[in-house]
Design a protein around this motif. Structure first.
Motif: not given
Length: 330
Positions: A90-94, A96-103, A145-147, A158-159
């Motif tokens: 798991i990374f420090q910036d969720p 950027s790790a989560l896809n913003p356009v996918i639920q 919901l989205y990120p 979530i990450m």
């Protein structure tokens, strides 16, 4: 107890420039290892190299074994079976790790499909269980919901839930609390500690926050300029640091008790890998350095008390006797 992961003599160079130098690390099943040091010291590179996640310009030598499986230069299918499954990161910036356009729910079920073969209602049920496990309130109502509809701390949860989807033996947490406020940081640290105990996972906790490392980890390794300079049990090393760099990290921490005093930052910066100084890489910044330090690089030596140290002139330890050391070999 045997080691879950063993890193031996791991070195990394980019376009011929060495950035990681003969690193040795071990993590046992269920153990928490802290990895600390300034930015650019090689903490994240160590584990990205171990998982084969560095770009093609990186040259990696040495050995990383997971049980009986060698990971360095392993074929891609073998690494894909390990990444996210047996070892998760798991990374420090969720954000950027989560896809913003996918639920969020869909991203979690995709992870469950990939690592455990779950589909349909089985995947949804397991995703909701994991969201509950990491403390997402009203998981069922927020599944679609989205990120951007979650807070930073909830995105980090979530990450963590997605990392747990593959039921890993080892979880690598790379600065997981950096972007969070103090209250949420404490919650995430408590969550990681609880999950490690419940699931008997190994944990590698990469952080600048020495207080967080003390809270979560049993052992700690201090890195500087791509090398391990001191390592040992957390209580021992935090109570009596002997490498001047480790001591400098503690001296730069503001204290909440006692009179107000000026912080004592370590002068200078981590050296550029393209222009490392001769001898000990820390010597230009070290107030304890002597002529030898500018000419010879100290090897990592193991002391009888269990810690290891790479310093020709370590700081004195109150009440300590001169110890016999042995080279830490691979």
């Amino acid at each position: 107890m045997g080691n879950l992961v063993e890193i031996r003599n791991l070195s990394v160079s980019f376009d011929g420039v060495p950035v990681l130098h003969s690193v040795d690390l071990q993590v046992a099943q269920g153990e928490a290892l802290g990895l600390v040091g300034e930015s650019g010291c090689g903490k994240s590179v160590t584990w990205l190299a171990a998982l084969g996640l560095l770009p093609s310009k990186a040259t990696i030598t040495g050995s990383v074994t997971l049980g009986q499986t060698e990971l360095v230069n392993a074929p891609r299918p073998a690494l894909e079976n390990v990444r996210g499954g047996r070892i998760a990161m798991i990374f420090q910036d969720p954000s950027s790790a989560l896809n913003p356009v996918i639920q969020v729910g869909r991203q979690m079920t995709e992870a469950l499909k990939l690592h455990r073969g779950l589909r349909g209602n089985a995947a949804r049920t397991e995703a909701l269980r994991l969201m509950d496990l990491v403390g997402i309130p009203d998981a069922k109502g927020r599944f679609n919901l989205y990120p951007h509809e979650f807070s930073g701390g909830q995105c980090q949860r979530i990450m963590i839930a997605m990392a747990l989807a593959g039921e890993p033996d080892l979880l690598i947490a790379d600065e997981p609390t950096t972007a969070l406020d103090a209250t949420i940081q404490a919650q995430i640290l408590d969550l990681l500690a609880r999950l490690r105990e419940e699931m008997r996972m190994g944990l590698v906790f990469i952080s600048h926050d020495l207080g967080a490392v003390a809270q979560v980890c049993e052992r700690v390794s201090v890195m500087y300029a791509g090398r391990i300079v001191e390592q040992g049990p957390v209580a021992q090393l935090f109570d009596r640091p002997r490498h001047p760099y480790t001591r400098g990290l503690f001296d730069a921490i503001p204290r909440l008790d006692g009179p107000r005093t000026l912080l004592a930052p370590i002068p200078g910066t981590v050296p550029d890998p393209y222009n490392l100084p001769m001898g000990c890489a820390f010597s230009p910044r070290c107030s304890h350095a002597q002529d030898f330090c500018h000419k010879e690089r100290p090897e990592l030596l193991r002391q009888r008390d269990g810690r290891a140290l790479a310093c020709a002139y370590p700081l004195p330890e109150a009440g300590a006797h001169k110890t016999t050391m042995e080279k830490v070999t691979s």
